[in-house]
Motif scaffolding. Structure first.
Motif: not given
Length: 313
Positions: A163-166, A255-257, A261-263
């Motif tokens: 499983p991948i934590l997409f 998310g925190d993880l 790259v998402s900021e």
């Protein structure tokens, strides 16, 4: 002499009022859009001065002390300045390079279909996701990509994978963002190009068929040049909005993880301005972002007019 000038001015005013009376429906029609832009676009520009002040709600905009470019300097010298700018530019460029051309290809292919029922079915199918709200869209992504019960991970496990934590891993944020944008917005954008294709003179295609032109040759020499002005205008608008990459979806997917790259600028402005109540600092960042977009819009519009002769202004 003065009487003649006054008489001429009176006649011009009378003719102007006459034209207004004769076309009053058009003036009434344009009244509401003008009022909308004045109230919601131009009047709020009064608050731009907050970016140059140490704003305090108790003192108001006029009562708050001036700080000059201190808020801008603070942003430029912040430790995450280049990370935020890089994330914003990279995500925007990916969105522009990958997502922008796809509606053009879809519209051209749909235009070549001769089975009207099939054409309408495909149009409806790809247009429907546009009406899904961003919140629902991201919720669907969390459900389908869940590492424990998501359909995608179930298929991966069936083939022996892990499983991948997409929605948590940084390397998957940008691909998922772009793919979801393509799925949701391609149908709506293709409608604009289909309307432009419908305006092409059908006699051009008939003459090309008589001359033995293939479908690819007709697409290349008739369809693409025919919608080129529409492509140029939409491209200019897309570049002018380059730094305003969608806040809502990026914030919901963040998310925190994957925050590294998402900021992006819109999410950072929200956190600084709304969550931390640093209004002047967030206003300065937003103004900086708007100025960059304006400069890009003017530059691309000027380049497009020189190259193709088409532009916004």
């Amino acid at each position: 002499m003065e009487r003649k000038q006054n008489h001429g001015l009176t006649l011009r005013h009378q003719s102007r009022f006459k034209r207004i009376r004769e076309n009053y429906e058009l003036y009434l029609l344009i009244l509401f859009p003008v009022a909308y832009f004045v109230i919601f676009k131009y009047w709020p520009m009064y608050g731009v001065q907050i970016a140059f002040k140490d704003f305090s709600a108790s003192k108001g905009i006029w009562g708050s002390p001036w700080t000059g470019f201190e808020n801008f300097q603070r942003f430029f010298e912040s430790y995450n300045f280049w990370n935020i700018i890089g994330n914003t530019v990279y995500l925007s460029l990916l969105n522009l390079v990958i997502a922008f051309p796809i509606p053009i290809l879809v519209a051209v292919m749909l235009n070549q279909l001769r089975q009207e029922k099939l054409k309408r079915f495909i149009q409806t199918t790809i247009y429907a996701p546009y009406f899904i709200s961003t919140v629902v869209l991201v919720g669907m992504m969390f459900v389908f990509l869940s590492p424990s019960s998501g359909l995608v991970n179930i298929v991966i496990q069936l083939f022996g994978g892990k499983p991948i934590l997409f929605m948590g891993e940084s390397e998957w944020f940008r691909p998922l963002y772009i793919l979801s944008t393509i799925w949701q917005e391609t149908g709506f954008a293709s409608v604009i190009y289909l309307a432009a294709l419908a305006g092409i003179d059908p006699h051009l295609h008939e003459a090309a068929v008589v001359d033995g032109a293939s479908k690819w040759q007709r697409i290349r020499h008739i369809d693409i040049p025919g919608i080129a002005p529409t492509i140029v205008v939409l491209f200019i608008l897309a570049v002018g909005n380059l730094m305003n990459v969608g806040f809502e979806k990026a914030f919901l997917m963040q998310g925190d993880l994957n925050v590294d790259v998402s900021e992006i600028i819109p999410t950072y402005v929200y956190k600084i301005g709304i969550q931390r109540a640093q209004y002047s600092f967030s206003a300065a960042i937003g103004l900086f972002n708007a100025v960059i977009n304006l400069v890009l819009l003017i530059m691309v519009n000027r380049a497009a007019k020189k190259i193709s002769g088409n532009g916004l202004f």
